[in-house]
Design a protein around this motif. Structure first.
Motif, short mmCIF file in Angstrom:
data_model
loop_
_atom_site.label_atom_id
_atom_site.label_comp_id
_atom_site.label_asym_id
_atom_site.label_seq_id
_atom_site.Cartn_x
_atom_site.Cartn_y
_atom_site.Cartn_z
N ASP A 33 -4.84 -13.85 8.38
CA ASP A 33 -4.22 -15.26 7.53
C ASP A 33 -5.03 -15.73 6.29
O ASP A 33 -6.26 -16.09 6.69
N GLY A 34 -4.45 -16.10 5.16
CA GLY A 34 -5.15 -16.52 4.22
C GLY A 34 -6.37 -15.58 3.50
O GLY A 34 -7.07 -15.94 2.77
N LEU A 82 -0.65 -3.47 8.80
CA LEU A 82 -0.36 -4.83 8.92
C LEU A 82 -0.58 -5.53 7.32
O LEU A 82 0.28 -6.33 6.81
N CYS A 83 -1.51 -4.92 6.81
CA CYS A 83 -1.95 -5.32 5.45
C CYS A 83 -0.98 -4.96 4.47
O CYS A 83 -0.42 -5.81 3.72
N LYS A 117 -12.65 -15.69 -3.71
CA LYS A 117 -11.29 -14.89 -2.93
C LYS A 117 -12.11 -14.81 -1.71
O LYS A 117 -13.07 -14.50 -1.39
N ARG A 118 -11.16 -14.84 -0.58
CA ARG A 118 -11.59 -14.35 0.96
C ARG A 118 -11.20 -13.01 1.29
O ARG A 118 -10.09 -12.51 0.94
N VAL A 119 -12.53 -12.31 1.59
CA VAL A 119 -12.35 -10.79 1.74
C VAL A 119 -12.87 -10.60 3.36
O VAL A 119 -13.83 -11.09 3.68
N ILE A 137 -1.21 -7.17 1.48
CA ILE A 137 -2.65 -7.58 1.35
C ILE A 137 -3.25 -6.08 0.87
O ILE A 137 -3.35 -5.36 1.37
N PRO A 138 -4.27 -6.17 -0.38
CA PRO A 138 -4.75 -4.85 -0.70
C PRO A 138 -5.84 -4.52 0.30
O PRO A 138 -6.62 -5.42 0.73
N ALA A 139 -5.76 -3.22 0.90
CA ALA A 139 -6.91 -2.85 1.77
C ALA A 139 -7.73 -1.61 1.50
O ALA A 139 -7.20 -0.63 0.71
N ASN A 140 -8.75 -1.27 2.06
CA ASN A 140 -9.42 0.09 1.84
C ASN A 140 -9.99 0.30 2.94
O ASN A 140 -10.70 -0.59 3.92
N ILE A 141 -9.49 1.42 3.47
CA ILE A 141 -9.98 1.93 4.89
C ILE A 141 -10.74 3.06 4.73
O ILE A 141 -10.47 4.13 4.17
N ALA A 142 -12.20 2.87 5.11
CA ALA A 142 -13.19 3.62 5.02
C ALA A 142 -12.92 5.10 5.42
O ALA A 142 -12.53 5.05 6.57
N ASP A 143 -13.20 6.11 4.40
CA ASP A 143 -13.13 7.45 4.91
C ASP A 143 -11.68 7.74 4.97
O ASP A 143 -11.32 9.30 5.50
N VAL A 144 -10.67 7.04 4.75
CA VAL A 144 -9.16 7.45 4.93
C VAL A 144 -8.46 7.34 3.47
O VAL A 144 -7.85 6.29 3.31
N PRO A 145 -8.81 8.17 2.68
CA PRO A 145 -7.92 7.88 1.04
C PRO A 145 -6.68 7.70 1.30
O PRO A 145 -6.28 6.75 0.42
N PRO A 146 -5.60 8.36 2.02
CA PRO A 146 -4.41 8.10 1.80
C PRO A 146 -4.01 6.66 2.36
O PRO A 146 -2.84 6.17 2.02
N GLU A 147 -4.85 5.87 2.96
CA GLU A 147 -4.58 4.74 3.53
C GLU A 147 -5.71 3.40 2.72
O GLU A 147 -6.11 2.64 3.41
#
Length: 247
Positions: free
Chosen positions: A83-84, A104-105, A23-25, A110-120
């Protein structure tokens, strides 16, 4: 009164083993946190793209790029980078930019992890112990990453030193068993027989089991017997099984 079934405890996460092979990460950022994220997804055989200005790369991320373990774009994030992409991990010291990336994600699903921002975060990274095929993750659901690390170390210290090697051998035996008994309706019996092997054999014996031992042991699947490793080897004096349960 307590009911007959497990009580629901809200506020948790659904902890899964997410398969991201090929998968593209996208990793946005090049510092220490980004370095840890990169290792996590490379260990899961993902294809990684790092986007960060070169002057913000730490030594480890620069090494991954130099070794061509990841693809790299030398600039700040742009929306077209999504993209992709199958997953996004951000680790930048810019809350406003991180929030914009998350939005945007979210729009692109697109599943996302925003470091140190649990609500996001659509998912969290936990503290992971790795021993070959064995992975154990401890999560505090964003409440205390340091505490997760402490708990993980305590769990790891309590495990046998050879547990990873034993699991590796069990995996080989399991794949061989599926060839011996491939039919779907045999699934329950396969699981039951494998469970008995895991429960009755000491870890040292599982680690010592050879390919030849496995072939002999599989001869006991049909009659649903679990011999010891010693009994298995007594059945193969010349390296081949000649007993009554040969399949």
């Amino acid at each position: 009164m307590k009911g007959p079934y497990p009580e629901i405890q809200g506020g948790g996460s659904l902890i899964l083993a997410w398969q991201v092979r090929n998968k593209r990460v996208l990793v946005v950022g090049g510092g220490e946190v980004a370095a840890g994220r990169i290792v996590n997804v490379l260990n899961a055989d993902a294809k990684v793209l790092v986007v960060s200005p070169r002057e913000r790369l730490n030594e480890e991320v620069a090494y991954r790029i130099e070794q061509k373990q990841v693809d790299y774009i030398d600039r700040k994030f742009e929306p077209s980078d999504l993209d992709g992409v199958d997953m996004v991990l951000t680790a930048v010291d810019d809350p406003e930019a991180s929030t914009q990336i998350y939005k945007l994600c979210h729009e692109k699903k697109i599943p996302a992890n925003i470091a140190d921002v649990p609500p996001e975060c659509d998912f969290y990274f936990g503290s992971v112990h790795r021993d070959g095929p064995l992975q154990i993750m401890v999560s505090t659901n964003g409440n205390g990453p340091k505490m997760a690390n402490i708990v993980r170390r305590q769990i790891a210290a309590s495990l046998p030193n050879n547990i990873g090697a034993a699991i590796q051998k069990i995996g080989v035996l399991r794949r061989k068993l599926r060839k011996v008994a491939p039919l779907q309706e045999e699934g329950p019996k396969r699981m039951q027989w494998m469970s008995k092997v895991c429960e009755s054999w000491p870890l040292d014996d599982i680690c010592d089991m050879t390919e030849e031992d496995m072939e002999v042991l599989l001869g006991y699947y049909r009659p649903n017997c679990i011999p010891s490793l010693e009994e298995v080897r007594l059945s193969e004096p010349s390296g081949a099984y000649n007993g009554p349960f040969l399949i």
